[in-house]
Design a protein around this motif. Structure first.
Motif, PDB file in Angstrom:
ATOM      1  N   GLU A  19      49.773 -34.646  68.739  1.00 45.89           N
ATOM      2  CA  GLU A  19      50.438 -35.154  67.542  1.00 45.89           C
ATOM      3  C   GLU A  19      49.418 -35.206  66.410  1.00 45.89           C
ATOM      4  OE1 GLU A  19      53.358 -38.255  68.639  1.00 45.89           O
ATOM      5  OE2 GLU A  19      52.843 -39.127  66.701  1.00 45.89           O
ATOM      6  N   PRO A  20      49.736 -34.639  65.237  1.00 49.49           N
ATOM      7  CA  PRO A  20      48.748 -34.578  64.152  1.00 49.49           C
ATOM      8  C   PRO A  20      48.609 -35.898  63.404  1.00 49.49           C
ATOM      9  CG  PRO A  20      50.817 -33.636  63.415  1.00 49.49           C
ATOM     10  CD  PRO A  20      51.027 -34.027  64.851  1.00 49.49           C
ATOM     11  N   SER A  21      47.463 -36.092  62.763  1.00 50.82           N
ATOM     12  CA  SER A  21      47.227 -37.263  61.906  1.00 50.82           C
ATOM     13  C   SER A  21      46.946 -36.801  60.489  1.00 50.82           C
ATOM     14  CB  SER A  21      46.009 -38.051  62.406  1.00 50.82           C
ATOM     15  OG  SER A  21      46.268 -38.571  63.677  1.00 50.82           O
ATOM     16  N   PRO A  22      47.450 -37.529  59.498  1.00 52.05           N
ATOM     17  CA  PRO A  22      47.208 -37.137  58.112  1.00 52.05           C
ATOM     18  C   PRO A  22      45.791 -37.474  57.673  1.00 52.05           C
ATOM     19  CG  PRO A  22      48.463 -39.185  58.172  1.00 52.05           C
ATOM     20  CD  PRO A  22      48.297 -38.733  59.604  1.00 52.05           C
ATOM     21  N   ARG A  23      45.198 -36.594  56.885  1.00 54.34           N
ATOM     22  CA  ARG A  23      43.918 -36.873  56.234  1.00 54.34           C
ATOM     23  C   ARG A  23      44.204 -37.247  54.781  1.00 54.34           C
ATOM     24  NH1 ARG A  23      40.162 -32.025  58.826  1.00 54.34           N
ATOM     25  NH2 ARG A  23      40.726 -32.460  60.998  1.00 54.34           N
ATOM     26  N   ALA A  24      43.137 -37.330  53.983  1.00 60.15           N
ATOM     27  CA  ALA A  24      43.292 -37.758  52.582  1.00 60.15           C
ATOM     28  C   ALA A  24      44.302 -36.878  51.852  1.00 60.15           C
ATOM     29  CB  ALA A  24      41.941 -37.697  51.872  1.00 60.15           C
ATOM     30  N   GLY A  25      45.221 -37.507  51.137  1.00 64.73           N
ATOM     31  CA  GLY A  25      46.190 -36.774  50.335  1.00 64.73           C
ATOM     32  C   GLY A  25      47.320 -36.153  51.135  1.00 64.73           C
ATOM     33  N   GLU A  26      47.452 -36.541  52.401  1.00 65.88           N
ATOM     34  CA  GLU A  26      48.488 -35.942  53.259  1.00 65.88           C
ATOM     35  C   GLU A  26      49.406 -37.031  53.817  1.00 65.88           C
ATOM     36  OE1 GLU A  26      45.644 -32.306  54.913  1.00 65.88           O
ATOM     37  OE2 GLU A  26      46.151 -33.967  56.237  1.00 65.88           O
ATOM     38  N   VAL A  27      50.612 -36.623  54.188  1.00 60.26           N
ATOM     39  CA  VAL A  27      51.551 -37.544  54.819  1.00 60.26           C
ATOM     40  C   VAL A  27      52.041 -36.947  56.132  1.00 60.26           C
ATOM     41  CG1 VAL A  27      52.299 -38.493  52.600  1.00 60.26           C
ATOM     42  CG2 VAL A  27      53.595 -36.640  53.620  1.00 60.26           C
ATOM     43  N   LYS A  28      52.361 -37.834  57.064  1.00 62.78           N
ATOM     44  CA  LYS A  28      52.919 -37.401  58.353  1.00 62.78           C
ATOM     45  C   LYS A  28      54.405 -37.735  58.365  1.00 62.78           C
ATOM     46  CE  LYS A  28      52.586 -38.412  63.303  1.00 62.78           C
ATOM     47  NZ  LYS A  28      51.792 -39.164  64.307  1.00 62.78           N
ATOM     48  N   LEU A  29      55.210 -36.748  58.766  1.00 61.83           N
ATOM     49  CA  LEU A  29      56.664 -36.910  58.801  1.00 61.83           C
ATOM     50  C   LEU A  29      57.184 -36.795  60.220  1.00 61.83           C
ATOM     51  CD1 LEU A  29      57.651 -34.148  56.220  1.00 61.83           C
ATOM     52  CD2 LEU A  29      56.931 -36.486  55.713  1.00 61.83           C
ATOM     53  N   ARG A  30      58.230 -37.574  60.515  1.00 63.18           N
ATOM     54  CA  ARG A  30      59.039 -37.289  61.697  1.00 63.18           C
ATOM     55  C   ARG A  30      60.172 -36.391  61.206  1.00 63.18           C
ATOM     56  NH1 ARG A  30      59.826 -40.131  66.302  1.00 63.18           N
ATOM     57  NH2 ARG A  30      58.850 -41.972  65.396  1.00 63.18           N
ATOM     58  N   LEU A  31      60.214 -35.160  61.688  1.00 61.67           N
ATOM     59  CA  LEU A  31      61.196 -34.204  61.174  1.00 61.67           C
ATOM     60  C   LEU A  31      62.577 -34.491  61.741  1.00 61.67           C
ATOM     61  CD1 LEU A  31      58.686 -31.365  61.334  1.00 61.67           C
ATOM     62  CD2 LEU A  31      60.060 -31.830  59.312  1.00 61.67           C
ATOM     63  N   GLU A  32      63.570 -34.330  60.879  1.00 60.49           N
ATOM     64  CA  GLU A  32      64.956 -34.564  61.301  1.00 60.49           C
ATOM     65  C   GLU A  32      65.812 -33.322  61.159  1.00 60.49           C
ATOM     66  OE1 GLU A  32      65.823 -38.002  58.893  1.00 60.49           O
ATOM     67  OE2 GLU A  32      64.146 -39.028  59.844  1.00 60.49           O
ATOM     68  N   ALA A  33      65.406 -32.400  60.303  1.00 62.43           N
ATOM     69  CA  ALA A  33      66.154 -31.157  60.115  1.00 62.43           C
ATOM     70  C   ALA A  33      65.195 -30.127  59.524  1.00 62.43           C
ATOM     71  CB  ALA A  33      67.324 -31.376  59.152  1.00 62.43           C
ATOM     72  N   THR A  34      65.490 -28.872  59.779  1.00 56.09           N
ATOM     73  CA  THR A  34      64.683 -27.818  59.145  1.00 56.09           C
ATOM     74  C   THR A  34      65.539 -26.585  58.940  1.00 56.09           C
ATOM     75  OG1 THR A  34      62.674 -26.460  59.284  1.00 56.09           O
ATOM     76  CG2 THR A  34      63.800 -26.902  61.351  1.00 56.09           C
ATOM     77  N   GLY A  35      65.271 -25.876  57.859  1.00 54.48           N
ATOM     78  CA  GLY A  35      65.899 -24.588  57.664  1.00 54.48           C
ATOM     79  C   GLY A  35      65.159 -23.531  58.469  1.00 54.48           C
ATOM     80  N   LEU A  36      65.821 -22.431  58.726  1.00 57.66           N
ATOM     81  CA  LEU A  36      65.205 -21.253  59.339  1.00 57.66           C
ATOM     82  C   LEU A  36      65.332 -20.155  58.292  1.00 57.66           C
ATOM     83  CD1 LEU A  36      64.083 -19.580  61.697  1.00 57.66           C
ATOM     84  CD2 LEU A  36      66.418 -19.326  62.513  1.00 57.66           C
ATOM     85  N   CYS A  37      64.191 -19.706  57.759  1.00 61.63           N
ATOM     86  CA  CYS A  37      64.185 -18.824  56.595  1.00 61.63           C
ATOM     87  C   CYS A  37      63.879 -17.388  57.016  1.00 61.63           C
ATOM     88  CB  CYS A  37      63.134 -19.337  55.612  1.00 61.63           C
ATOM     89  SG  CYS A  37      62.819 -18.264  54.220  1.00 61.63           S
ATOM     90  N   GLY A  38      64.224 -16.445  56.143  1.00 63.21           N
ATOM     91  CA  GLY A  38      63.895 -15.047  56.395  1.00 63.21           C
ATOM     92  C   GLY A  38      62.393 -14.821  56.549  1.00 63.21           C
ATOM     93  N   THR A  39      61.582 -15.662  55.900  1.00 61.54           N
ATOM     94  CA  THR A  39      60.128 -15.533  56.038  1.00 61.54           C
ATOM     95  C   THR A  39      59.679 -15.874  57.456  1.00 61.54           C
ATOM     96  OG1 THR A  39      59.889 -16.159  53.729  1.00 61.54           O
ATOM     97  CG2 THR A  39      57.912 -16.268  55.078  1.00 61.54           C
ATOM     98  N   ASP A  40      60.284 -16.910  58.056  1.00 61.87           N
ATOM     99  CA  ASP A  40      59.972 -17.231  59.456  1.00 61.87           C
ATOM    100  C   ASP A  40      60.278 -16.022  60.341  1.00 61.87           C
ATOM    101  OD1 ASP A  40      59.342 -20.083  59.056  1.00 61.87           O
ATOM    102  OD2 ASP A  40      61.462 -20.277  58.588  1.00 61.87           O
ATOM    103  N   ARG A  41      61.396 -15.387  60.080  1.00 61.63           N
ATOM    104  CA  ARG A  41      61.796 -14.233  60.875  1.00 61.63           C
ATOM    105  C   ARG A  41      60.849 -13.047  60.650  1.00 61.63           C
ATOM    106  NH1 ARG A  41      67.758 -11.401  61.087  1.00 61.63           N
ATOM    107  NH2 ARG A  41      67.050  -9.593  62.251  1.00 61.63           N
ATOM    108  N   SER A  42      60.431 -12.841  59.394  1.00 64.62           N
ATOM    109  CA  SER A  42      59.504 -11.739  59.109  1.00 64.62           C
ATOM    110  C   SER A  42      58.187 -11.926  59.847  1.00 64.62           C
ATOM    111  CB  SER A  42      59.231 -11.644  57.604  1.00 64.62           C
ATOM    112  OG  SER A  42      60.400 -11.290  56.920  1.00 64.62           O
ATOM    113  N   ILE A  43      57.753 -13.192  59.949  1.00 62.73           N
ATOM    114  CA  ILE A  43      56.517 -13.468  60.691  1.00 62.73           C
ATOM    115  C   ILE A  43      56.740 -13.264  62.177  1.00 62.73           C
ATOM    116  CG2 ILE A  43      54.902 -15.293  61.346  1.00 62.73           C
ATOM    117  CD1 ILE A  43      55.403 -16.418  58.445  1.00 62.73           C
ATOM    118  N   LEU A  44      57.830 -13.788  62.673  1.00 60.77           N
ATOM    119  CA  LEU A  44      58.116 -13.654  64.106  1.00 60.77           C
ATOM    120  C   LEU A  44      58.179 -12.174  64.494  1.00 60.77           C
ATOM    121  CD1 LEU A  44      58.583 -15.368  66.553  1.00 60.77           C
ATOM    122  CD2 LEU A  44      61.032 -15.423  66.003  1.00 60.77           C
ATOM    123  N   GLU A  45      58.691 -11.351  63.601  1.00 62.46           N
ATOM    124  CA  GLU A  45      58.787  -9.918  63.895  1.00 62.46           C
ATOM    125  C   GLU A  45      57.492  -9.169  63.586  1.00 62.46           C
ATOM    126  OE1 GLU A  45      62.227  -8.882  61.593  1.00 62.46           O
ATOM    127  OE2 GLU A  45      63.628  -9.538  63.167  1.00 62.46           O
TER     128      GLU A  45
END
Ligand SMILES: [Zn+2]
Ligand SMILES: [Zn+2]
Length: 160
Positions: A19-45
């Motif tokens: 589990e990651p920890s935030p450093r200076a200037g960063e925040v930690k989120l518990r994710l509840e939803a996410t989009g799946l974008c064409g860029t994710d797919r381009s990377i996966l491919e």
């Protein structure tokens, strides 16, 4: 925490990573939803090639659970949606009022703004896509792309 890790082009698997920890200037989120974008797919491919292993996902929404030193706009409990616009307030474009063109905005390096990784598995660094890596239970992101939402906004409608 569970995260969807890409270790080779064309393949993504759920792994248990640290589990990651935030450093200076960063925040930690518990994710509840996410989009799946064409860029994710381009990377996966393998058409776009950030460093591996990497956790993809760059359109997440969730709740702030921890903030690092120096964070002023968010506190634990705030609900946020993450953009991919990171701005430094200092470069040519930021000073001109065009933060979307910020020179620090290098979305495929797989690192955070300081050039290091925030995710890992037993000491092995794991990269984050676009300072976000939202295909996971938790994410550490810079403060600026995390935009606070009104408390009654449904997460599924804002992600993506
Ligand atoms: Zn996208
Ligand atoms: Zn800038």
């Amino acid at each position: 925490m569970k995260a969807a890790v890409c270790r080779e082009w064309g393949r993504i698997e759920i792994e248990e990573i640290d589990e990651p920890s935030p450093r200076a200037g960063e925040v930690k989120l518990r994710l509840e939803a996410t989009g799946l974008c064409g860029t994710d797919r381009s990377i996966l491919e393998g058409h776009l090639r950030p460093p591996l292993p990497i956790v993809l996902g760059h359109e997440g929404a969730g709740t702030v659970v921890e903030v690092g030193p120096g964070v002023s706009s968010l506190v634990p409990g705030d609900r946020v949606v993450c953009t991919i616009v990171v701005s430094c307030d200092r470069c040519y474009f930021c000073v001109r009022g065009e933060p979307g063109l910020c020179e620090t905005n290098r979305l495929l390096t797989g690192t955070m703004l300081d050039g290091t990784t925030r995710l890992s598995r037993g000491g092995e660094p794991i990269h984050s896509l676009s300072y976000q890596a939202s295909f996971a239970e938790f994410a550490v992101v810079p403060e600026c792309p995390a935009v606070k939402l009104p408390p009654d906004t449904p997460q599924a409608e804002v992600a993506g």
